[in-house]
Design an enzyme around this catalytic site. Structure first.
Site, PDB file in Angstrom:
ATOM      1  N   ARG A  69      52.831 112.913  17.386  1.00  9.72           N
ATOM      2  CA  ARG A  69      51.513 112.594  16.837  1.00  9.72           C
ATOM      3  C   ARG A  69      51.603 112.532  15.321  1.00  9.72           C
ATOM      4  O   ARG A  69      52.545 113.045  14.712  1.00  9.72           O
ATOM      5  CB  ARG A  69      50.493 113.655  17.257  1.00  9.72           C
ATOM      6  N   LYS A 106      50.942 120.395  18.263  1.00  7.44           N
ATOM      7  CA  LYS A 106      49.531 120.610  18.562  1.00  7.44           C
ATOM      8  C   LYS A 106      49.349 121.902  19.347  1.00  7.44           C
ATOM      9  O   LYS A 106      50.163 122.251  20.182  1.00  7.44           O
ATOM     10  CB  LYS A 106      49.004 119.415  19.367  1.00  7.44           C
ATOM     11  N   HIS A 123      49.335 106.564  17.055  1.00  4.50           N
ATOM     12  CA  HIS A 123      49.066 106.775  18.473  1.00  4.50           C
ATOM     13  C   HIS A 123      49.396 105.526  19.288  1.00  4.50           C
ATOM     14  O   HIS A 123      49.761 105.627  20.458  1.00  4.50           O
ATOM     15  CB  HIS A 123      47.617 107.207  18.683  1.00  4.50           C
ATOM     16  N   ARG A 173      52.913 105.934  19.937  1.00  3.89           N
ATOM     17  CA  ARG A 173      53.084 106.978  20.961  1.00  3.89           C
ATOM     18  C   ARG A 173      52.813 106.403  22.359  1.00  3.89           C
ATOM     19  O   ARG A 173      53.536 106.685  23.306  1.00  3.89           O
ATOM     20  CB  ARG A 173      52.132 108.136  20.654  1.00  3.89           C
ATOM     21  N   HIS A 217      52.454 117.250  27.444  1.00  5.21           N
ATOM     22  CA  HIS A 217      51.149 117.387  28.097  1.00  5.21           C
ATOM     23  C   HIS A 217      51.184 118.562  29.064  1.00  5.21           C
ATOM     24  O   HIS A 217      52.118 118.685  29.860  1.00  5.21           O
ATOM     25  CB  HIS A 217      50.793 116.116  28.876  1.00  5.21           C
ATOM     26  N   TYR A 255      47.738 108.318  30.090  1.00  3.16           N
ATOM     27  CA  TYR A 255      48.435 107.909  28.873  1.00  3.16           C
ATOM     28  C   TYR A 255      49.424 106.784  29.167  1.00  3.16           C
ATOM     29  O   TYR A 255      49.487 105.783  28.466  1.00  3.16           O
ATOM     30  CB  TYR A 255      49.218 109.119  28.343  1.00  3.16           C
TER      31      TYR A 255
END
Length: 319
Positions: free
Chosen positions: A165, A187, A263, A266, A289, A298
């Site tokens: 990210r 994150k 993103h 990504r 995730h 995604y």
């Protein structure tokens, strides 16, 4: 209870102690200041917690829907007004602030009745192999100064080959990429194993060499910094706004119809792994995730693969 700067600082401290992401806290702080400015010009000279009724929130929601899209937004030039996700953030800031005042001071305990606006998520976009190649070629061709060229190339390649990210990319240091694999703090303050290609490390070394020279545009020598991505004006850690503006510039210059952000790269990383037959569980770990359903959304199946799979059954059908 008046909403003062001191009370907002207490609000930020409250959520820092609960390990909320610093970027989220600062985002809420900014949105609360916007709320105070609007209230001061339209409704109250000095806003109190008790003034924020459910109807007040509805009126502010309606006002936010009329605000123009900001120049730094990925939707600038596409949408006239703020996106639904931006408005959702603004209302969520109010809700979190009232939750804080209710827990600490026992003021306004009806925060749970505030409804967060529905967020309409745009369709997932990714770049194909040719578009990635064209982007790298374009950067190499149009950037006048080598220091800008190597920073942009490094940014694109890192985002595309690691799936990091934007916040994770900007927190990278030169020490992080000295090894083929490295545990990175990402994150939610979780450690993540990231794999770096040789081409990325080679680009990083070229970029570092040019950072040690005098910058052609303003003829200064940047102070030494261990951050991988820095501003070429003052030598500080690069900001998110700088990178977003950079990507928007490339998108406009190349006349891309797709959004171009970290993103997007990504998404491209995940989608291309899926198209090459990687297991969904492996992709889940690479994207970091916690829930497999997030990965399934995604890593959407591309239209090309859909067409190819259908063709296996129906293309040679005769009547």
């Amino acid at each position: 209870m008046f909403i003062s700067e001191n009370l907002i600082n207490e609000f930020c401290l409250f959520y820092q102690n609960r390990e909320k992401a610093e970027s989220t806290i600062q985002h809420h702080r900014s949105n609360l200041h916007e709320l105070l400015d609007r209230a001061k010009t339209e409704w109250f000279a000095q806003l109190q917690v008790e003034d924020i009724t459910l109807w007040f929130v509805e009126r502010y929601h309606a006002y936010c829907r009329t605000l123009p899209c900001t120049r730094t937004s990925r939707y600038h030039g596409i949408h006239k007004n703020l996106s639904s996700s931006t408005i959702q953030w603004k209302i969520q800031a109010i809700k979190m602030f009232l939750k804080f005042t209710s827990r600490i001071y026992g003021v306004w305990d009806r925060w749970i009745r505030i409804e967060s606006p529905r967020c309409i998520k745009p369709p997932i976009e990714c770049l194909n192999d040719q578009e990635i190649h064209d982007l790298l070629e374009y950067i190499s061709r149009v950037e006048v100064f080598d220091i800008n060229k190597y920073r942009s190339l490094l940014l694109v390649l890192l985002a595309y080959t690691t799936g990091l990210r934007l916040s994770e990319l900007l927190n990278l240091t030169y020490e992080d990429i000295q090894y083929p694999e490295r545990m990175i703090r990402g994150k939610w303050a979780k450690d993540r194993l990231v794999f770096f290609n040789n081409c990325v490390r080679n680009l990083a070394e070229k970029y570092k060499l040019h950072r040690e020279k005098m910058i052609p545009r303003n003829w200064i020598i940047l102070p030494e910094s261990n951050w991988l991505f820095i501003s070429h004006n003052r030598g500080r850690k690069c900001s998110k706004q700088t990178i977003c503006t950079l990507f928007k510039k490339y998108r406009d210059w190349m006349h891309l119809k797709k959004h171009l952000t970290c993103h997007t790269l990504r998404h491209s990383y995940a989608t291309h792994l899926l198209e090459q037959g990687s297991d969904i569980r492996v992709i889940q770990e690479l994207l970091w995730h916690s829930d497999i359903t997030t990965t399934q959304i995604y890593t959407h199946v591309s239209n090309i693969k859909l067409k190819a799979e259908r063709a296996k059954v129906f293309v040679n059908m005769a009547y």
